[in-house]
Write a protein that holds these residues in place. Structure first.
Motif, mmCIF file in Angstrom:
data_model
loop_
_atom_site.group_PDB
_atom_site.id
_atom_site.type_symbol
_atom_site.label_atom_id
_atom_site.label_comp_id
_atom_site.label_asym_id
_atom_site.label_seq_id
_atom_site.Cartn_x
_atom_site.Cartn_y
_atom_site.Cartn_z
ATOM 1 N N UNK A 268 0.828 -1.205 0.000
ATOM 2 C CA UNK A 268 0.000 0.000 0.000
ATOM 3 C C UNK A 268 0.858 1.248 0.000
ATOM 4 N N UNK A 269 0.223 2.343 -0.370
ATOM 5 C CA UNK A 269 0.892 3.639 -0.398
ATOM 6 C C UNK A 269 -0.106 4.721 -0.023
ATOM 7 N N UNK A 270 0.368 5.707 0.732
ATOM 8 C CA UNK A 270 -0.430 6.896 1.040
ATOM 9 C C UNK A 270 0.028 8.007 0.104
ATOM 10 N N UNK A 271 -0.929 8.583 -0.591
ATOM 11 C CA UNK A 271 -0.647 9.544 -1.654
ATOM 12 C C UNK A 271 -1.331 10.869 -1.331
ATOM 13 N N UNK A 272 -0.632 11.981 -1.628
ATOM 14 C CA UNK A 272 -1.228 13.294 -1.426
ATOM 15 C C UNK A 272 -1.179 14.068 -2.734
ATOM 16 N N UNK A 273 -2.342 14.355 -3.343
ATOM 17 C CA UNK A 273 -2.369 14.914 -4.697
ATOM 18 C C UNK A 273 -1.791 16.314 -4.839
ATOM 19 N N UNK A 274 -1.630 17.051 -3.734
ATOM 20 C CA UNK A 274 -1.122 18.414 -3.827
ATOM 21 C C UNK A 274 0.397 18.493 -3.922
ATOM 22 N N UNK A 275 1.070 17.345 -3.847
ATOM 23 C CA UNK A 275 2.535 17.356 -3.834
ATOM 24 C C UNK A 275 3.162 17.048 -5.184
ATOM 25 N N UNK A 276 2.369 16.943 -6.229
ATOM 26 C CA UNK A 276 2.928 16.778 -7.560
ATOM 27 C C UNK A 276 3.644 15.458 -7.742
ATOM 28 N N UNK A 277 4.843 15.517 -8.322
ATOM 29 C CA UNK A 277 5.577 14.298 -8.666
ATOM 30 C C UNK A 277 5.967 13.487 -7.442
ATOM 31 N N UNK A 278 6.174 14.146 -6.306
ATOM 32 C CA UNK A 278 6.553 13.441 -5.073
ATOM 33 C C UNK A 278 5.327 13.290 -4.176
#
Length: 422
Positions: A268-278
Motif C-alpha cells: 500500500x501507499x499513502x498519496x497526497x495529490x497536492x505534492x505533484x511528482x513526489x
C-alpha cells in the motif's frame, strides 16, 4: 556574519518554528504507536552493506544506484541505512525479540535515512521517516492494524486529502507464474537496454518505472491481481473487509509496486495529490520472506515507512492547521537585579506546573525586553519592577490585546494557569 560552512546538498534540516512542527507530528505518531502496543527501538544508522544487498534487492535503484557505501578502517563495507525495515528485522533477530514473548513483535523507530538521489522538493539525500513493523504473524488483522494506525495519524494531523492506494503482490507460490507472463509481455516492448536487463532480474520493478514513455507501453500488461493463488486472494479480501469495518477508504491500485524487492501480498501507499511528482508520503506492505533472505528463521512481517519531510509539505499544502505546542506561553520582563532573580524563579515554578515560560536575559531595558516577549509568541508578559516588588505584585499583560492588570506575586502561577486554560 554567517559561517562559510553549509549543510551538504540534499540534506533536509529543520529550525524553529518548522522544527517544532516536525517534533510535534513525530510525538503524535509516538502516541498512536503506544496506544496500539508498539515499543520503541533506537537503532544503528549504518549497517553491513550485505544486509541491504540481500534484504532490499540487488536490482532496486536503492541498492544499485543510491546507497552511501564506504569502507571502515577495518576494511569492512558499511552503508548508511537507505531504509528501515531490513535494519529493524536485523535488530529483532540479533536481540532475539521474537523469542521473548508473544508474536508478533510490534516495534517502531524513527530517524534519518540516506539515498544518493538528485535533490528536489520532497526528495532528499538525508530524509526522515517514521517506521513501524509487526513481525511474526501472517494474520491479516495485523495488516489492517498497521494501515489503520498510519491513516489515523494522518487524520489526527488534520490532513483530509490523503489517499490510500492498495494492492496485493502475491506470494512465492503464485508470483513465479505471473512473473513469467509479465516477462513475456515486457520483452515485446520498446525499452532501453537497462530496462530490458531489469526485466530478467525483477520484472515487477518495470511496472514501477515513472517515465511516461514506459508507462504508456504498460497498458494491457498482465496484473498480479488476476493471478493470485487462493490463499493470497483470501488474505487480500480479508484485509479489505477489515478496512471497511474500520471505515477506512482505499483505492484498489492493481499496478502499485513498491520500490523494494521484499514486498509480498499486502502492499500500500499513502498519496497526497497536492505534492505533484513526489505525492507518495508513506507506504509499506508485507515481507514474508525477508527474514530468511537475511539468514534468519521464517518470520512473516508487515510494516511501513512514513515520510516526515513530505508529511510536513502536505500539512503546508493543505494549510491543515496542526500546530506544535507553544515554546513560550509566559514571558518574564524583569526591571532590575531583584526582579531578575524573582522572575527567574517564577519561570522555573511555571515550568514545573506545565506552563512554557521564558524570560529576558542580558539586563535589557523595558522596550527591548518587550520586543523579546513579542518575538517569543507568548500570550502573557509578566512585568516586574521595583515599585511592583514593593507592592508585592507584578503587572500581567496580555500581549494580543494589550490589557494589563496587577496580580499579587503569590497568585501569579494560579492566575496564569486559569487564564491560559480559557
Amino acid at each position: 556574519m554567517s559561517s562559510s560552512f553549509q549543510a551538504p546538498k540534499g540534506v533536509s534540516e529543520y529550525v524553529p518554528p518548522r522544527a517544532d512542527l516536525f517534533a510535534a507530528i513525530r510525538s503524535a505518531f509516538a502516541e498512536q504507536a503506544r496506544l496500539a502496543g508498539y515499543g520503541y527501538l533506537e537503532l544503528a544508522v549504518f549497517e553491513d552493506t550485505n544486509l541491504f544487498r540481500r534484504g532490499v534487492g540487488e536490482s532496486t535503484d536503492v541498492v544499485s544506484k543510491e546507497m552511501y557505501t564506504f569502507e571502515d578502517r577495518g576494511g569492512r563495507s558499511l552503508t548508511l541505512r537507505p531504509e528501515f525495515t531490513a535494519t529493524v528485522l536485523r535488530a529483532v533477530l540479533e536481540h532475539n525479540l521474537h523469542k521473548q514473548g508473544a508474536l508478533p513483535v510490534k516495534v517502531w523507530t524513527t530517524g534519518p535515512a540516506f539515498r544518493a538521489e538528485r535533490p528536489q522538493q520532497g526528495r532528499y539525500r538525508q530524509f526522515y521517516q517514521l517506521d513501524l513493523e509487526a513481525i511474526g504473524t501472517e494474520d491479516p488483522r495485523v495488516d489492517a492494524e498497521t494501515i489503520a494506525l498510519a491513516a489515523r495519524w494522518y487524520a489526527s494531523l488534520g490532513l483530509t486529502q490523503v489517499r490510500l492506494l492498495l494492492n496485493s503482490l502475491g506470494c512465492r507460490e503464485c508470483r513465479p507464474g505471473y512473473r513469467t507472463l509479465l516477462q513475456e509481455f515486457l520483452r515485446g516492448l520498446d525499452l532501453d537496454e537497462a530496462t530490458r536487463a531489469r526485466i530478467e532480474i525483477n520484472p515487477l520493478r518495470v511496472l514501477d518505472d515513472k517515465r511516461p514513455a514506459v508507462q504508456a507501453q504498460l497498458t494491457g500488461a498482465p496484473l498480479m491481481a488476476d493471478h493470485l493463488c487462493a490463499a493470497c486472494q483470501e488474505h487480500h479480501d480479508r484485509v479489505r473487509e477489515l478496512l471497511a469495518d474500520l471505515g477506512i477508504a482505499w483505492e484498489d491500485t492493481p499496478r502499485l509496486v513498491r520500490g523494494l524487492d521484499y514486498y509480498t501480498r499486502t502492499t500500500y501507499e499513502f498519496d497526497h495529490p497536492l505534492l505533484g511528482a513526489q505525492s507518495g508520503i508513506g507506504g509499506g506492505g508485507r515481507y514474508d520472506g525477508l527474514a530468511e533472505d537475511i539468514g534468519g528463521p521464517a518470520l512473516p512481517g508487515i510494516g511501513f515507512g512514513l515520510g516526515l519531510d513530505r508529511t510536513i509539505l502536505a500539512l503546508e499544502a493543505e494549510n491543515a492547521g496542526f500546530e506544535a505546542a507553544p515554546r513560550c506561553e509566559v514571558f518574564g520582563v524583569p526591571l532590575g537585579a531583584e526582579a531578575e532573580r524573582r522572575l527567574f524563579a517564577l519561570a522555573d515554578e511555571l515550568r514545573r506546573a506545565g506552563i512554557a515560560a521564558d524570560t529576558a536575559f542580558g539586563g535589557k531595558k523595558l522596550k527591548g525586553a518587550m520586543k523579546d516577549a513579542d518575538r517569543s509568541g507568548a500570550r502573557f508578559a509578566v512585568i516586574l519592577g521595583e515599585r511592583d516588588l514593593a507592592a508585592g505584585e507584578a503587572q500581567l499583560k496580555e500581549l494580543a490585546t494589550g490589557d494589563q492588570t496587577a496580580v499579587p506575586l503569590t497568585d501569579l502561577t494560579s492566575t496564569l494557569r486559569e487564564r491560559l486554560s480559557r
